[in-house]
Design a protein around this motif. Structure first.
Motif, PDB file in Angstrom:
ATOM      1  N   PRO A 185      29.632  28.056  42.578  1.00 21.27           N
ATOM      2  CA  PRO A 185      30.636  27.835  41.538  1.00 21.27           C
ATOM      3  C   PRO A 185      31.821  28.762  41.817  1.00 21.27           C
ATOM      4  CG  PRO A 185      28.486  28.379  40.600  1.00 21.27           C
ATOM      5  CD  PRO A 185      28.453  28.726  42.047  1.00 21.27           C
ATOM      6  N   LYS A 186      32.995  28.215  41.983  1.00 19.94           N
ATOM      7  CA  LYS A 186      34.145  29.038  42.335  1.00 19.94           C
ATOM      8  C   LYS A 186      34.511  29.976  41.188  1.00 19.94           C
ATOM      9  CE  LYS A 186      36.157  25.715  45.549  1.00 19.94           C
ATOM     10  NZ  LYS A 186      37.332  24.875  45.871  1.00 19.94           N
ATOM     11  N   ASP A 187      35.060  31.141  41.555  1.00 18.43           N
ATOM     12  CA  ASP A 187      35.575  32.048  40.546  1.00 18.43           C
ATOM     13  C   ASP A 187      36.652  31.326  39.746  1.00 18.43           C
ATOM     14  OD1 ASP A 187      33.900  33.959  41.511  1.00 18.43           O
ATOM     15  OD2 ASP A 187      35.415  34.980  42.712  1.00 18.43           O
ATOM     16  N   LYS A 188      36.827  31.746  38.500  1.00 15.99           N
ATOM     17  CA  LYS A 188      37.713  31.017  37.601  1.00 15.99           C
ATOM     18  C   LYS A 188      38.956  31.820  37.256  1.00 15.99           C
ATOM     19  CE  LYS A 188      34.420  27.861  35.591  1.00 15.99           C
ATOM     20  NZ  LYS A 188      34.152  27.031  34.409  1.00 15.99           N
ATOM     21  N   VAL A 189      39.946  31.106  36.765  1.00 13.98           N
ATOM     22  CA  VAL A 189      41.169  31.720  36.253  1.00 13.98           C
ATOM     23  C   VAL A 189      41.314  31.305  34.799  1.00 13.98           C
ATOM     24  CG1 VAL A 189      43.674  31.839  36.409  1.00 13.98           C
ATOM     25  CG2 VAL A 189      42.306  31.711  38.501  1.00 13.98           C
ATOM     26  N   LYS A 190      41.435  32.286  33.918  1.00 12.26           N
ATOM     27  CA  LYS A 190      41.656  31.994  32.498  1.00 12.26           C
ATOM     28  C   LYS A 190      43.155  32.037  32.245  1.00 12.26           C
ATOM     29  CE  LYS A 190      41.069  32.059  27.892  1.00 12.26           C
ATOM     30  NZ  LYS A 190      40.041  31.918  26.910  1.00 12.26           N
ATOM     31  N   GLU A 191      43.697  30.936  31.746  1.00 11.41           N
ATOM     32  CA  GLU A 191      45.123  30.875  31.442  1.00 11.41           C
ATOM     33  C   GLU A 191      45.309  30.849  29.934  1.00 11.41           C
ATOM     34  OE1 GLU A 191      49.164  28.369  32.593  1.00 11.41           O
ATOM     35  OE2 GLU A 191      47.275  27.965  33.628  1.00 11.41           O
ATOM     36  N   PHE A 192      46.113  31.776  29.436  1.00 11.50           N
ATOM     37  CA  PHE A 192      46.350  31.883  28.001  1.00 11.50           C
ATOM     38  C   PHE A 192      47.544  31.020  27.590  1.00 11.50           C
ATOM     39  CE2 PHE A 192      44.304  35.796  29.411  1.00 11.50           C
ATOM     40  CZ  PHE A 192      43.223  35.838  28.555  1.00 11.50           C
ATOM     41  N   ASP A 193      47.680  30.828  26.291  1.00  8.29           N
ATOM     42  CA  ASP A 193      48.743  29.961  25.777  1.00  8.29           C
ATOM     43  C   ASP A 193      50.135  30.430  26.191  1.00  8.29           C
ATOM     44  OD1 ASP A 193      46.843  28.406  24.575  1.00  8.29           O
ATOM     45  OD2 ASP A 193      47.038  29.340  22.600  1.00  8.29           O
ATOM     46  N   ASN A 194      50.280  31.754  26.396  1.00  8.81           N
ATOM     47  CA  ASN A 194      51.598  32.289  26.749  1.00  8.81           C
ATOM     48  C   ASN A 194      51.868  32.259  28.254  1.00  8.81           C
ATOM     49  OD1 ASN A 194      49.973  34.327  27.734  1.00  8.81           O
ATOM     50  ND2 ASN A 194      50.513  35.806  26.141  1.00  8.81           N
ATOM     51  N   GLY A 195      50.956  31.637  29.024  1.00 10.57           N
ATOM     52  CA  GLY A 195      51.152  31.519  30.462  1.00 10.57           C
ATOM     53  C   GLY A 195      50.539  32.638  31.277  1.00 10.57           C
ATOM     54  N   LYS A 196      50.085  33.711  30.622  1.00  9.60           N
ATOM     55  CA  LYS A 196      49.438  34.810  31.334  1.00  9.60           C
ATOM     56  C   LYS A 196      48.082  34.354  31.873  1.00  9.60           C
ATOM     57  CE  LYS A 196      52.532  38.025  30.384  1.00  9.60           C
ATOM     58  NZ  LYS A 196      53.272  38.780  31.404  1.00  9.60           N
ATOM     59  N   LYS A 197      47.658  34.952  32.996  1.00 11.24           N
ATOM     60  CA  LYS A 197      46.409  34.544  33.631  1.00 11.24           C
ATOM     61  C   LYS A 197      45.522  35.753  33.920  1.00 11.24           C
ATOM     62  CE  LYS A 197      48.502  30.538  35.925  1.00 11.24           C
ATOM     63  NZ  LYS A 197      48.772  29.867  37.220  1.00 11.24           N
ATOM     64  N   ALA A 198      44.216  35.502  33.958  1.00 17.92           N
ATOM     65  CA  ALA A 198      43.242  36.534  34.317  1.00 17.92           C
ATOM     66  C   ALA A 198      42.267  35.952  35.330  1.00 17.92           C
ATOM     67  CB  ALA A 198      42.493  37.022  33.077  1.00 17.92           C
ATOM     68  N   ASP A 199      42.059  36.654  36.449  1.00 18.58           N
ATOM     69  CA  ASP A 199      41.107  36.216  37.475  1.00 18.58           C
ATOM     70  C   ASP A 199      39.702  36.668  37.090  1.00 18.58           C
ATOM     71  OD1 ASP A 199      43.043  35.057  39.137  1.00 18.58           O
ATOM     72  OD2 ASP A 199      43.557  37.017  39.975  1.00 18.58           O
ATOM     73  N   LEU A 200      38.753  35.729  37.130  1.00 16.78           N
ATOM     74  CA  LEU A 200      37.395  36.005  36.673  1.00 16.78           C
ATOM     75  C   LEU A 200      36.379  35.790  37.790  1.00 16.78           C
ATOM     76  CD1 LEU A 200      37.570  34.044  33.291  1.00 16.78           C
ATOM     77  CD2 LEU A 200      38.106  36.446  33.683  1.00 16.78           C
ATOM     78  N   GLY A 201      35.319  36.599  37.760  1.00 10.14           N
ATOM     79  CA  GLY A 201      34.235  36.456  38.722  1.00 10.14           C
ATOM     80  C   GLY A 201      32.892  36.393  38.020  1.00 10.14           C
ATOM     81  N   THR A 224      33.420  37.778  34.096  1.00  7.87           N
ATOM     82  CA  THR A 224      34.219  38.918  33.648  1.00  7.87           C
ATOM     83  C   THR A 224      35.426  39.057  34.573  1.00  7.87           C
ATOM     84  OG1 THR A 224      32.935  40.462  35.014  1.00  7.87           O
ATOM     85  CG2 THR A 224      32.227  40.164  32.723  1.00  7.87           C
ATOM     86  N   MET A 225      36.377  39.894  34.178  1.00  6.61           N
ATOM     87  CA  MET A 225      37.568  40.082  35.006  1.00  6.61           C
ATOM     88  C   MET A 225      37.208  40.703  36.348  1.00  6.61           C
ATOM     89  SD  MET A 225      40.686  41.275  32.509  1.00  6.61           S
ATOM     90  CE  MET A 225      41.839  41.283  33.883  1.00  6.61           C
ATOM     91  N   LYS A 226      37.802  40.178  37.402  1.00  8.90           N
ATOM     92  CA  LYS A 226      37.562  40.706  38.742  1.00  8.90           C
ATOM     93  C   LYS A 226      38.302  42.033  38.920  1.00  8.90           C
ATOM     94  CE  LYS A 226      37.648  37.778  42.191  1.00  8.90           C
ATOM     95  NZ  LYS A 226      38.116  36.700  43.101  1.00  8.90           N
ATOM     96  N   MET A 227      37.666  42.950  39.641  1.00  9.28           N
ATOM     97  CA  MET A 227      38.313  44.222  39.953  1.00  9.28           C
ATOM     98  C   MET A 227      39.280  44.045  41.111  1.00  9.28           C
ATOM     99  SD  MET A 227      35.232  46.988  39.846  1.00  9.28           S
ATOM    100  CE  MET A 227      34.093  47.081  38.476  1.00  9.28           C
ATOM    101  N   SER A 228      40.343  44.829  41.092  1.00  8.93           N
ATOM    102  CA  SER A 228      41.259  44.822  42.231  1.00  8.93           C
ATOM    103  C   SER A 228      40.555  45.482  43.419  1.00  8.93           C
ATOM    104  CB  SER A 228      42.533  45.594  41.885  1.00  8.93           C
ATOM    105  OG  SER A 228      42.242  46.975  41.747  1.00  8.93           O
ATOM    106  N   PRO A 229      40.960  45.170  44.649  1.00  9.19           N
ATOM    107  CA  PRO A 229      40.324  45.781  45.828  1.00  9.19           C
ATOM    108  C   PRO A 229      40.349  47.310  45.791  1.00  9.19           C
ATOM    109  CG  PRO A 229      41.689  43.928  46.493  1.00  9.19           C
ATOM    110  CD  PRO A 229      41.957  44.146  45.031  1.00  9.19           C
ATOM    111  N   SER A 230      41.441  47.896  45.278  1.00 11.80           N
ATOM    112  CA  SER A 230      41.541  49.360  45.244  1.00 11.80           C
ATOM    113  C   SER A 230      40.531  49.961  44.269  1.00 11.80           C
ATOM    114  CB  SER A 230      42.964  49.789  44.864  1.00 11.80           C
ATOM    115  OG  SER A 230      43.357  49.211  43.635  1.00 11.80           O
TER     116      SER A 230
END
Length: 354
Positions: A185-201, A224-230
């Motif tokens: 199942p591919k990781d998902k992107v949550k898109e909010f009504d205001n156009g903002k997005k969150a990458d999920l794993g 849950t939200m994916k962590m940045s590589p750093s």
């Protein structure tokens, strides 16, 4: 009822005392250690060092109910819970999942222990549980937990330690009642009504697994939200250093480094349009022989206040009706009426049924 909040000067503890002090049927005591606290006629403040069993016993023996909001749960919860159990009092922990449950097995007949009573785990499981109760047969659960606020140092330490103790498994999910980890199942992107997005794993948790077993679910996913590589790189180093040295000093250094990286790379105060906490749950199954889908999508402005509010609802339930001794999850104590209270507490409400 006499209530003691251990760690009343911390983020969750401070929010909790603000809620509980308005109830004049409660006698409220709260502890602090290093932070200064403001005088309040509705709160009895006591200085308490968690390293001192005598300090803890002094607080616990005078209370009917003890809520542990102090420090990292994985480091001090067993000590506080055991002392509370020795006095036969009620213990509530915002975190304290299966790890603590297993540690307290020998005390479950001596006291009442309520674990996973915070935001996540806690409210997240409560929402799943109450949606599942509406079905005759639950077939599929999918949940998303998005937190964009910068966590406290103690919360980061708990995340590191919970990872080591198996609270969540990245990339894992359930399909055909079997655990899978092939990331199909591919990781998902949550898109909010205001156009903002969150990458999920994918992140399969103990909390979800408990509910999967309770309702005999065939398919389940948690994101849950994916962590940045750093951040992920620093997190991995922190875990490896702690495993190697078992040093709380190393854990402190790692948590500081993770928090500094989060503050540098993501400051939500500059992104006020992003929700601080978003919980979205979808449940599919059958009701009276018909295929149904029910979902909720709630937004909250602060994770610590959400944890405090959920704990306060548990306290209110216990004040009116105490359960027998044993080990419980937060969702075992509150009922569907609490859903209405959480709706009112939520900054935004969304429900859907098909």
């Amino acid at each position: 009822m006499k209530v003691a909040v251990i760690g009343g000067s911390g983020e969750i503890g401070n929010s909790l005392t603000d809620i509980l002090k308005s109830d004049n049927t409660l006698e409220l005591t709260a502890t602090y250690h290093l932070r200064s606290v403001a005088e309040d006629k509705n709160i009895i403040w006591e200085k308490c060092d968690l390293e001192s069993k005598e300090d803890l016993k002094k607080i616990v023996k005078e209370a009917d109910l003890v809520i542990n909001c102090a420090g990292a749960s994985y480091l001090n919860s067993e000590k506080v819970a055991r002392i509370t159990g020795e006095f036969g009092k009620i213990y509530i922990d915002p975190f304290g999942g299966k790890y603590l449950k297993n540690k307290l097995k020998d005390l479950e007949n001596d006291g009442m222990f309520i674990l996973s009573a915070g935001c996540f785990p806690g409210v997240s499981g409560f929402f799943i549980d109450n949606l599942c109760k509406l079905f005759d047969k639950v077939e599929r659960i999918e949940g998303k937990m998005i937190q964009t606020e910068i966590p406290s140092k103690c919360a980061i330490k708990d995340y590191v330690l919970s990872s080591l103790n198996g609270f969540g498994k990245p990339g894992q999910y359930l399909k055909n009642k079997a655990y899978q980890a092939d990331r199909s199942p591919k990781d998902k992107v949550k898109e909010f009504d205001n156009g903002k997005k969150a990458d999920l794993g994918l992140y399969y948790t103990e909390e979800l697994d408990e509910l999967v077993k309770k309702y005999q679910v065939e398919e389940a996913y948690w994101y849950t939200m994916k962590m940045s590589p750093s951040v992920l790189k620093i997190m991995q180093k922190c875990i490896m250093d702690y495993v190697k040295n078992k040093s709380e000093e190393e854990l402190d250094k790692g948590a500081d480094a993770i928090r500094d990286c989060l503050l540098k790379n993501f400051d939500n105060s500059n992104n006020p349009d992003l929700p601080k906490v978003n919980i979205e749950i979808d449940v599919e199954g059958t009701i009276k022989g018909k295929e149904k889908r029910k979902s909720i999508d709630y937004y909250f402005d602060n994770g610590s206040r959400l944890s405090a509010f959920f704990i306060s609802q548990i306290v209110m339930k216990l004040k009116s009706k105490k359960k027998k001794n044993g080990i419980y999850w937060g969702t075992d104590i509150v009922d569907y009426d609490c859903m209405k209270e959480l709706c009112q507490f939520s900054g935004n409400r969304g429900e859907n049924e098909k």
